[in-house]
Design a protein around this motif. Structure first.
Motif, PDB file in Angstrom:
ATOM      1  N   LYS A  95       7.571  37.327  52.224  1.00  0.00           N
ATOM      2  CA  LYS A  95       8.145  38.655  52.056  1.00  0.00           C
ATOM      3  C   LYS A  95       9.229  38.885  53.108  1.00  0.00           C
ATOM      4  CE  LYS A  95       4.892  39.873  48.995  1.00  0.00           C
ATOM      5  NZ  LYS A  95       4.047  38.673  49.040  1.00  0.00           N
ATOM      6  N   VAL A  96      10.294  39.542  52.715  1.00  0.00           N
ATOM      7  CA  VAL A  96      11.391  39.869  53.622  1.00  0.00           C
ATOM      8  C   VAL A  96      11.355  41.366  53.899  1.00  0.00           C
ATOM      9  CG1 VAL A  96      13.896  39.983  53.883  1.00  0.00           C
ATOM     10  CG2 VAL A  96      12.834  37.949  52.885  1.00  0.00           C
ATOM     11  N   MET A  97      11.392  41.730  55.170  1.00  0.00           N
ATOM     12  CA  MET A  97      11.231  43.131  55.556  1.00  0.00           C
ATOM     13  C   MET A  97      12.294  44.045  54.970  1.00  0.00           C
ATOM     14  SD  MET A  97       9.966  42.788  59.522  1.00  0.00           S
ATOM     15  CE  MET A  97       9.838  44.551  59.729  1.00  0.00           C
ATOM     16  N   TYR A  98      13.536  43.600  54.988  1.00  0.00           N
ATOM     17  CA  TYR A  98      14.586  44.451  54.450  1.00  0.00           C
ATOM     18  C   TYR A  98      14.433  44.662  52.947  1.00  0.00           C
ATOM     19  CZ  TYR A  98      17.755  45.666  58.238  1.00  0.00           C
ATOM     20  OH  TYR A  98      18.325  46.246  59.358  1.00  0.00           O
ATOM     21  N   GLY A  99      13.897  43.652  52.259  1.00  0.00           N
ATOM     22  CA  GLY A  99      13.617  43.828  50.843  1.00  0.00           C
ATOM     23  C   GLY A  99      12.581  44.916  50.628  1.00  0.00           C
ATOM     24  N   GLY A 100      11.519  44.883  51.448  1.00  0.00           N
ATOM     25  CA  GLY A 100      10.501  45.919  51.375  1.00  0.00           C
ATOM     26  C   GLY A 100      11.050  47.291  51.729  1.00  0.00           C
ATOM     27  N   TYR A 101      11.924  47.337  52.712  1.00  0.00           N
ATOM     28  CA  TYR A 101      12.516  48.600  53.165  1.00  0.00           C
ATOM     29  C   TYR A 101      13.304  49.266  52.042  1.00  0.00           C
ATOM     30  CZ  TYR A 101      15.592  51.754  55.799  1.00  0.00           C
ATOM     31  OH  TYR A 101      16.290  52.843  56.245  1.00  0.00           O
ATOM     32  N   PHE A 102      14.238  48.531  51.463  1.00  0.00           N
ATOM     33  CA  PHE A 102      15.064  49.099  50.405  1.00  0.00           C
ATOM     34  C   PHE A 102      14.252  49.330  49.133  1.00  0.00           C
ATOM     35  CE2 PHE A 102      18.426  47.045  53.019  1.00  0.00           C
ATOM     36  CZ  PHE A 102      19.144  48.192  53.320  1.00  0.00           C
ATOM     37  N   GLY A 103      13.233  48.485  48.898  1.00  0.00           N
ATOM     38  CA  GLY A 103      12.370  48.702  47.748  1.00  0.00           C
ATOM     39  C   GLY A 103      11.599  50.008  47.842  1.00  0.00           C
ATOM     40  N   LEU A 104      11.101  50.329  49.037  1.00  0.00           N
ATOM     41  CA  LEU A 104      10.403  51.592  49.240  1.00  0.00           C
ATOM     42  C   LEU A 104      11.312  52.779  48.934  1.00  0.00           C
ATOM     43  CD1 LEU A 104       8.477  50.870  52.570  1.00  0.00           C
ATOM     44  CD2 LEU A 104       7.433  51.360  50.353  1.00  0.00           C
ATOM     45  N   ILE A 105      12.538  52.709  49.402  1.00  0.00           N
ATOM     46  CA  ILE A 105      13.492  53.799  49.175  1.00  0.00           C
ATOM     47  C   ILE A 105      13.774  53.960  47.687  1.00  0.00           C
ATOM     48  CG2 ILE A 105      15.867  54.565  49.558  1.00  0.00           C
ATOM     49  CD1 ILE A 105      15.731  53.163  52.285  1.00  0.00           C
ATOM     50  N   ILE A 106      14.015  52.841  47.011  1.00  0.00           N
ATOM     51  CA  ILE A 106      14.286  52.883  45.575  1.00  0.00           C
ATOM     52  C   ILE A 106      13.090  53.455  44.820  1.00  0.00           C
ATOM     53  CG2 ILE A 106      14.680  51.454  43.522  1.00  0.00           C
ATOM     54  CD1 ILE A 106      16.285  49.553  45.344  1.00  0.00           C
ATOM     55  N   GLY A 107      11.885  53.014  45.190  1.00  0.00           N
ATOM     56  CA  GLY A 107      10.689  53.509  44.532  1.00  0.00           C
ATOM     57  C   GLY A 107      10.501  55.005  44.711  1.00  0.00           C
ATOM     58  N   LEU A 108      10.720  55.509  45.918  1.00  0.00           N
ATOM     59  CA  LEU A 108      10.589  56.952  46.173  1.00  0.00           C
ATOM     60  C   LEU A 108      11.628  57.746  45.400  1.00  0.00           C
ATOM     61  CD1 LEU A 108       9.900  56.929  50.023  1.00  0.00           C
ATOM     62  CD2 LEU A 108       8.286  57.531  48.216  1.00  0.00           C
ATOM     63  N   CYS A 109      12.848  57.232  45.349  1.00  0.00           N
ATOM     64  CA  CYS A 109      13.918  57.926  44.615  1.00  0.00           C
ATOM     65  C   CYS A 109      13.603  57.986  43.124  1.00  0.00           C
ATOM     66  CB  CYS A 109      15.253  57.224  44.842  1.00  0.00           C
ATOM     67  SG  CYS A 109      15.925  57.385  46.512  1.00  0.00           S
ATOM     68  N   LEU A 110      13.124  56.887  42.571  1.00  0.00           N
ATOM     69  CA  LEU A 110      12.802  56.846  41.144  1.00  0.00           C
ATOM     70  C   LEU A 110      11.670  57.809  40.802  1.00  0.00           C
ATOM     71  CD1 LEU A 110      13.000  53.009  40.358  1.00  0.00           C
ATOM     72  CD2 LEU A 110      14.599  54.802  39.637  1.00  0.00           C
ATOM     73  N   MET A 111      10.614  57.802  41.607  1.00  0.00           N
ATOM     74  CA  MET A 111       9.478  58.675  41.323  1.00  0.00           C
ATOM     75  C   MET A 111       9.828  60.140  41.529  1.00  0.00           C
ATOM     76  SD  MET A 111       7.157  56.942  40.033  1.00  0.00           S
ATOM     77  CE  MET A 111       5.861  58.182  40.016  1.00  0.00           C
ATOM     78  N   ASN A 112      10.645  60.428  42.504  1.00  0.00           N
ATOM     79  CA  ASN A 112      11.087  61.809  42.709  1.00  0.00           C
ATOM     80  C   ASN A 112      11.880  62.296  41.507  1.00  0.00           C
ATOM     81  OD1 ASN A 112      11.590  64.163  44.724  1.00  0.00           O
ATOM     82  ND2 ASN A 112      13.640  63.632  44.016  1.00  0.00           N
ATOM     83  N   LEU A 113      12.679  61.383  40.928  1.00  0.00           N
ATOM     84  CA  LEU A 113      13.480  61.724  39.751  1.00  0.00           C
ATOM     85  C   LEU A 113      12.602  61.889  38.520  1.00  0.00           C
ATOM     86  CD1 LEU A 113      16.285  62.032  38.381  1.00  0.00           C
ATOM     87  CD2 LEU A 113      16.275  59.546  38.075  1.00  0.00           C
ATOM     88  N   PHE A 114      11.705  60.951  38.292  1.00  0.00           N
ATOM     89  CA  PHE A 114      10.882  60.979  37.087  1.00  0.00           C
ATOM     90  C   PHE A 114       9.891  62.139  37.086  1.00  0.00           C
ATOM     91  CE2 PHE A 114      11.430  56.112  36.707  1.00  0.00           C
ATOM     92  CZ  PHE A 114      12.685  56.307  36.118  1.00  0.00           C
ATOM     93  N   THR A 115       9.351  62.467  38.246  1.00  0.00           N
ATOM     94  CA  THR A 115       8.356  63.540  38.327  1.00  0.00           C
ATOM     95  C   THR A 115       8.979  64.905  38.578  1.00  0.00           C
ATOM     96  OG1 THR A 115       8.045  63.160  40.710  1.00  0.00           O
ATOM     97  CG2 THR A 115       6.616  61.935  39.201  1.00  0.00           C
ATOM     98  N   ARG A 116      10.284  64.918  38.834  1.00  0.00           N
ATOM     99  CA  ARG A 116      11.010  66.176  39.077  1.00  0.00           C
ATOM    100  C   ARG A 116      10.389  66.967  40.228  1.00  0.00           C
ATOM    101  NH1 ARG A 116      12.132  68.289  32.842  1.00  0.00           N
ATOM    102  NH2 ARG A 116      13.237  66.392  32.151  1.00  0.00           N
ATOM    103  N   GLN A 117      10.005  66.251  41.268  1.00  0.00           N
ATOM    104  CA  GLN A 117       9.379  66.888  42.421  1.00  0.00           C
ATOM    105  C   GLN A 117      10.372  67.689  43.253  1.00  0.00           C
ATOM    106  OE1 GLN A 117       6.232  66.957  43.737  1.00  0.00           O
ATOM    107  NE2 GLN A 117       5.259  65.827  42.068  1.00  0.00           N
ATOM    108  N   LYS A 118      11.617  67.234  43.302  1.00  0.00           N
ATOM    109  CA  LYS A 118      12.653  67.879  44.113  1.00  0.00           C
ATOM    110  C   LYS A 118      12.268  67.920  45.591  1.00  0.00           C
ATOM    111  CE  LYS A 118      14.395  70.728  40.307  1.00  0.00           C
ATOM    112  NZ  LYS A 118      14.720  72.106  39.832  1.00  0.00           N
ATOM    113  N   LYS A 119      11.628  66.853  46.030  1.00  0.00           N
ATOM    114  CA  LYS A 119      11.228  66.765  47.432  1.00  0.00           C
ATOM    115  C   LYS A 119      11.679  65.437  48.032  1.00  0.00           C
ATOM    116  CE  LYS A 119       7.064  69.678  47.245  1.00  0.00           C
ATOM    117  NZ  LYS A 119       7.089  70.030  45.822  1.00  0.00           N
ATOM    118  N   LEU A 120      12.797  64.917  47.568  1.00  0.00           N
ATOM    119  CA  LEU A 120      13.227  63.599  48.013  1.00  0.00           C
ATOM    120  C   LEU A 120      13.418  63.543  49.522  1.00  0.00           C
ATOM    121  CD1 LEU A 120      14.027  60.735  47.336  1.00  0.00           C
ATOM    122  CD2 LEU A 120      16.367  61.513  46.946  1.00  0.00           C
TER     123      LEU A 120
END
Length: 291
Positions: A95-120
């Motif tokens: 595993k590469v740390m930077y891959g995990g770092y950017f993956g976490l950000i992408i995952g949070l952005c996607l879920m915030n968008l899909f769930t319409r939480q508006k808490k990004l």
């Protein structure tokens, strides 16, 4: 001179699953900080869980480039084979740390968008604090595994046994003597200490409610981690991907440093004001900068 004793050593465990352990801690702390911010967990607990999965995926995918397999991805069948293989979060790839770092950000952005939480901004700020802890634990795994090692150093160096990645990488060179390496600077532990320091710094600010300015913690972590990672890379001698004079990680670090600097320069007045009135209402979204 110090020697590493590989008690309960398992290369597969530490290279493949130490990031998983770190991400589990990330998840628990993330939920605790959500609770502290009085955010309802019922509708949000799965958001960091999804982000963790995406983080693991990108961490494994980016490892392909660091492990010299990128050229084989030009073949379509190989490319899709790799993509599907790493869909399994427990895959044995590094595993590469930077891959995990950017993956976490992408995952949070996607879920915030899909769930319409508006808490990004809230999710990314909390994630930044947890990511510091995640990286600190992750680097301990690197140390035990013997990867991400530094240059020879007789004063602070650590001798890695013949079970470590360092021994395998350096075999046939003057840096291996008998069944161990010469003393190598433990850049993994230095990085880990820096990550834990960033975690404590951001956590103290968070718990004392010093500021709730949107994305403050996210960009503070980006800036601090970027500077630390860019610097420590100069002291590493393990095989890495280089783009010109700098390693791939250093170029990524520069992106984080520039993004952090631009954020603080652009919003410096509002950020200073936010520290003088830390008990303002929680910011709920992108446009609310009254916190």
């Amino acid at each position: 001179m110090h020697e590493v004793f590989y008690l309960l050593y398992s290369k597969y465990f530490f290279s493949g699953f130490m990031p998983d352990i770190a991400l589990s801690v990330y998840f628990i702390v993330f939920l605790i900080l959500l609770k502290i911010r009085k955010i309802e967990l019922k509708g949000t607990w799965f958001i960091p869980l999804f982000a963790i999965y995406v983080g693991l995926y990108f961490a494994a995918f980016l490892a392909v480039f660091f492990n010299g397999e990128a050229s084989s991805l030009s073949e379509v069948d190989t490319f899709f084979t790799v993509l599907f293989e790493i869909l399994n979060p427990m895959n044995g790839r590094g595993k590469v740390m930077y891959g995990g770092y950017f993956g976490l950000i992408i995952g949070l952005c996607l879920m915030n968008l899909f769930t319409r939480q508006k808490k990004l901004s809230v999710f990314l700020d909390i994630s930044a604090i947890c990511t510091s802890l995640l990286f600190g634990i992750w680097r301990i795994g690197c140390f035990i595994d013997g990867c991400c090692y530094g240059m020879p150093n007789d004063t602070l160096g650590v001798v890695f046994s013949n079970k470590a990645d360092a021994f395998e990488d350096l075999s046939g060179t003057a840096l291996v003597v008998g069944n161990s390496t010469v003393p190598l600077l433990p850049t993994q532990l230095i990085s880990s200490a820096g990550d834990f320091a960033i975690f404590l710094f951001l956590l103290i600010l968070f718990l004392k409610n010093k500021t709730r300015y949107p994305y403050f913690y996210f960009f503070a972590h980006a800036l601090l981690y970027g500077v630390g990672r860019f610097t420590i890379e100069f002291y590493r001698i393990d095989p890495r991907e280089f783009w010109g004079p700098l390693s791939m990680s250093q170029w990524m670090s520069l992106v984080l440093i520039i993004a952090g600097l631009l954020f603080f320069i652009k919003n410096r007045k509002e950020i200073v004001k936010s520290f003088t009135s830390p008990l303002t209402p929680l910011h709920n979204g992108e446009g609310n900068k009254k916190g």
